[in-house]
Write a protein that holds these residues in place. Sequence first.
Motif, short mmCIF file in Angstrom:
data_model
loop_
_atom_site.label_atom_id
_atom_site.label_comp_id
_atom_site.label_asym_id
_atom_site.label_seq_id
_atom_site.Cartn_x
_atom_site.Cartn_y
_atom_site.Cartn_z
N LYS A 1 47.34 21.29 58.88
CA LYS A 1 47.08 19.91 58.46
C LYS A 1 47.12 19.82 56.92
CE LYS A 1 45.02 15.72 58.91
NZ LYS A 1 45.80 14.55 59.20
N ALA A 2 46.55 20.81 56.25
CA ALA A 2 46.56 20.84 54.78
C ALA A 2 47.99 20.85 54.26
CB ALA A 2 45.80 22.06 54.27
N LEU A 3 48.84 21.69 54.85
CA LEU A 3 50.23 21.76 54.40
C LEU A 3 50.96 20.44 54.63
CD1 LEU A 3 51.50 25.31 55.40
CD2 LEU A 3 51.08 24.38 53.12
N SER A 4 50.72 19.80 55.77
CA SER A 4 51.41 18.53 56.03
C SER A 4 51.00 17.48 55.00
CB SER A 4 51.20 18.05 57.46
OG SER A 4 49.87 17.66 57.66
N ILE A 5 49.74 17.49 54.55
CA ILE A 5 49.30 16.55 53.52
C ILE A 5 49.91 16.92 52.17
CG2 ILE A 5 47.29 15.76 52.19
CD1 ILE A 5 45.66 15.99 54.85
#
Length: 173
Positions: free
Chosen positions: A51-55
């Motif tokens: 999720k962090a990478l997608s943000i």
Amino acid sequence: PSTDSKAHGTGERIRERPTILVVDDTPDNLNLLSHLFKDEYRVRIAHNGQKALSICQSDTPPDLVLLDIMMPGMDGFEVAKSMRGHPSSEQIPVVFVTALTDEASRLKGMELGAVDFVTKPINPDALRLKIRNFMRYVELHRQLQADYDGMMDAAKLKEDVEHITRHDMKGPL
């Protein structure tokens, strides 16, 4: 939230307060850190590395990431490494906020480009001041980049005007 500055020219998005992404798999830590910064910054949260990478790799990446290391699935080191390999996220400052206190973990974090390594339990006042200082640097860098881009645009415009003027002067009157 109020807008700090208006967009100049096309392609720039209107910037609101700087954004901090808090990444931790523990809800209590997410809550503590987001409440610590919500009055000064826009705070986004991610409960895992993916999720962090997608943000971070989206069209609206954060200005700074507070990243836990020990998370199930993709750990913080993997997140930081992936961030450094992507054009949208390679320049985002990362501060590891972790329970790991050993020197090897600290060195690994710094090798992955972290700007700081904060151990839990955190000192909220000290962390708030550190982040404020980093964000001041981030804002200064952004302003310098905007100034440089403006100078380049002006130089290109001047060059275009000179080219048009030279070209038109060679033609018949």
